[in-house]
Design a protein around this motif. Sequence first.
Motif, PDB file in Angstrom:
ATOM      1  N   GLU A 197       6.964   5.719  18.010  1.00 46.59           N
ATOM      2  CA  GLU A 197       7.952   5.286  19.000  1.00 46.59           C
ATOM      3  C   GLU A 197       8.700   4.047  18.514  1.00 46.59           C
ATOM      4  O   GLU A 197       9.908   3.915  18.737  1.00 46.59           O
ATOM      5  N   ASP A 198       7.985   3.134  17.869  1.00 52.65           N
ATOM      6  CA  ASP A 198       8.639   1.945  17.312  1.00 52.65           C
ATOM      7  C   ASP A 198       9.601   2.332  16.201  1.00 52.65           C
ATOM      8  O   ASP A 198      10.706   1.782  16.090  1.00 52.65           O
ATOM      9  N   LEU A 199       9.200   3.290  15.372  1.00 50.36           N
ATOM     10  CA  LEU A 199      10.064   3.760  14.289  1.00 50.36           C
ATOM     11  C   LEU A 199      11.350   4.361  14.854  1.00 50.36           C
ATOM     12  O   LEU A 199      12.457   4.075  14.369  1.00 50.36           O
ATOM     13  N   LEU A 200      11.233   5.181  15.902  1.00 55.12           N
ATOM     14  CA  LEU A 200      12.410   5.814  16.485  1.00 55.12           C
ATOM     15  C   LEU A 200      13.297   4.800  17.196  1.00 55.12           C
ATOM     16  O   LEU A 200      14.533   4.919  17.183  1.00 55.12           O
ATOM     17  N   ALA A 201      12.677   3.799  17.818  1.00 53.18           N
ATOM     18  CA  ALA A 201      13.455   2.814  18.564  1.00 53.18           C
ATOM     19  C   ALA A 201      14.124   1.791  17.670  1.00 53.18           C
ATOM     20  O   ALA A 201      15.142   1.191  18.053  1.00 53.18           O
ATOM     21  N   SER A 202      13.587   1.585  16.453  1.00 57.69           N
ATOM     22  CA  SER A 202      14.054   0.491  15.599  1.00 57.69           C
ATOM     23  C   SER A 202      15.011   0.933  14.515  1.00 57.69           C
ATOM     24  O   SER A 202      15.608   0.085  13.850  1.00 57.69           O
ATOM     25  N   THR A 203      15.148   2.234  14.278  1.00 56.57           N
ATOM     26  CA  THR A 203      15.985   2.719  13.183  1.00 56.57           C
ATOM     27  C   THR A 203      16.879   3.855  13.667  1.00 56.57           C
ATOM     28  O   THR A 203      16.722   4.372  14.775  1.00 56.57           O
ATOM     29  N   ASP A 204      17.777   4.253  12.776  1.00 60.10           N
ATOM     30  CA  ASP A 204      18.629   5.414  13.039  1.00 60.10           C
ATOM     31  C   ASP A 204      18.116   6.655  12.337  1.00 60.10           C
ATOM     32  O   ASP A 204      18.820   7.665  12.272  1.00 60.10           O
TER      33      ASP A 204
END
Length: 600
Positions: A430-437
């Motif tokens: 979830e952090d990966l999806l929220a922090s990058t494109d």
Amino acid sequence: MTASGVVLAARGAHAVRRRLRAASAFAARPYRDPSDPRRVVRRWPDLTALCTATVFFWLSLTPSLVPRPWILQGVIGGITAAIGYALGATASGLARALVPWQPRAALRRAVRVRGWQAYWVLAPALAGLLISEGADMQRRLRRLQGLPPALTWHSVMIGLIAVALCALLVVTARLVRLGARRLIRALDGWLPRPVAVGTGLLLTALAVTVGVRDVVFDRGVIDVADRIAAATDRGTKDGITRPVSPYVSGGPGSLTRWQDLGYQGRNFTGTVPSRADLSAFTGRPAKDPVRVYISSGIPRAFHRADDADAPFRAQAGLAVRELERTGAFSRRVLAVAGTTGSGWIDPNVALALEYLHGGDTAIVAVQYSYLPSWVSFVVDEEKAGKATRALVDAVRAKVAALPAAARPKLVVTGESLGAYAVEAAFDGVEDLLASTDGALLLGAPHFSPISRELREERDPGSPVWRPQYREGRNVRFAQFPAVDLRRPAGVPWGSPRVVYLQNASDPIVWWSPDLLFQRPEWMNEPLGPDITSEINWFPFVAFWQTTVDMAVSYGVKAPHGHRYGAGAADGWAAVVPPDGWTEQNTRRLHSYLAGRDTPY
């Protein structure tokens, strides 16, 4: 015949008769008994232990993830046989200790003789047959993974290597046991018997542990690997020259010197495609790509030394300043790349992104080690995550400070230990999806936190080698991306997108200490598309087979083993496609990269 000839003939006949009598005596009692105190190896091998070792050797001949060269098959066989011998000897010793009753001496001797006779007759014959069958299974696996059918299989050499290695390991273990007994005997005169035994065993275990870990491994294997890697890091691959582009680290105006980039850094920055190269492929005007690379040996003036993470923050700070110098934050796509232990970045991953967007890209990476990945995992595992997290945080902070309309698409990528480094920079999917494109990760090792989370929480019914996570709305796994990334059918891709290229036969993905005692899910039906149905799990055996598979995982063709080839073209086209990009464009880019000479 002369007198001397008669004498020689008589001596020859006598020697033949002596050997025949010895052979007959050995056939009547095919073992040495009792033990001989004059020898270092005093006792004849235990029959139970030897039978167990032989069975383990037979099991080691079964196929695993990738085809094995004959010399490595011999190594696997020897190590596995030694493990089997240790288990058999332990079981035999426990049986004698727990069941003190024994049959009469005559019956015991007869059983022992018949057992040894059966072993000497059956074991070599069965070993020969199973080695031959193992060769056939390896050939079938080679065909399944698209390798040439011809295979040099030295059956005799496999057996000789395995026997020699197993014997060496068993003799070493017996020498340790002999040393422990002598130590206990020496302590017996000074301490009570139970204390002497306990102290002797403890000191022996300590000596073996220190010797193997500190002397053999740290000061031997690791030190040699470090020296070789350090020497390599000072060199440059043939044909690589300092770049002339000001948009590349080590080029004109760079904040880092060319000679300070390290071996992999110079390879990465020295192979950047030119604007003309990109235009020739796309047929459109192109830009010179930005490639920023910061080595692990940056000047101390750039950082404070008041905490352990200061060097990583200093690297990240220098990387951001280099990105600012090159105008990277005005590019359409900005990729943060995790590197392997040696600092390597897959050239196909970089080129695919640059050709996809006509050079309107920037790729940034930091080096945390120059060691091979397997050594770096042992001694630098934490550095991989800390260095990449510091870089990701610094780049994200800079991008967030820009006006929303002026921000580049921020993506992350990494292969092998580089994929682990990227995953360790985030607190979950979830952090990966929220922090990058978006993200493109290839061959993530089994211990990588996010990919492990995705496999464990995959949708019911999806296999572990192609897990489906939340119906594939944001995250998808692929081995054959042109087909796999369309699954599941009818489910639209969300945004951002994360693509994992994960081969079912990649031992880097599946290696784990759990293989010692636990059957892995990737061996369950349905098997991966390039996994032979003859694969099986046996305690200890599967672990060593997969360990050796890692060493030869580059010996196959993509997309098999740890080779991902031009799959990055399909991956990037799914993650950050430019406007107007089509599937035909993806196939063309894939073919173009597959035809380039981009060795690993």
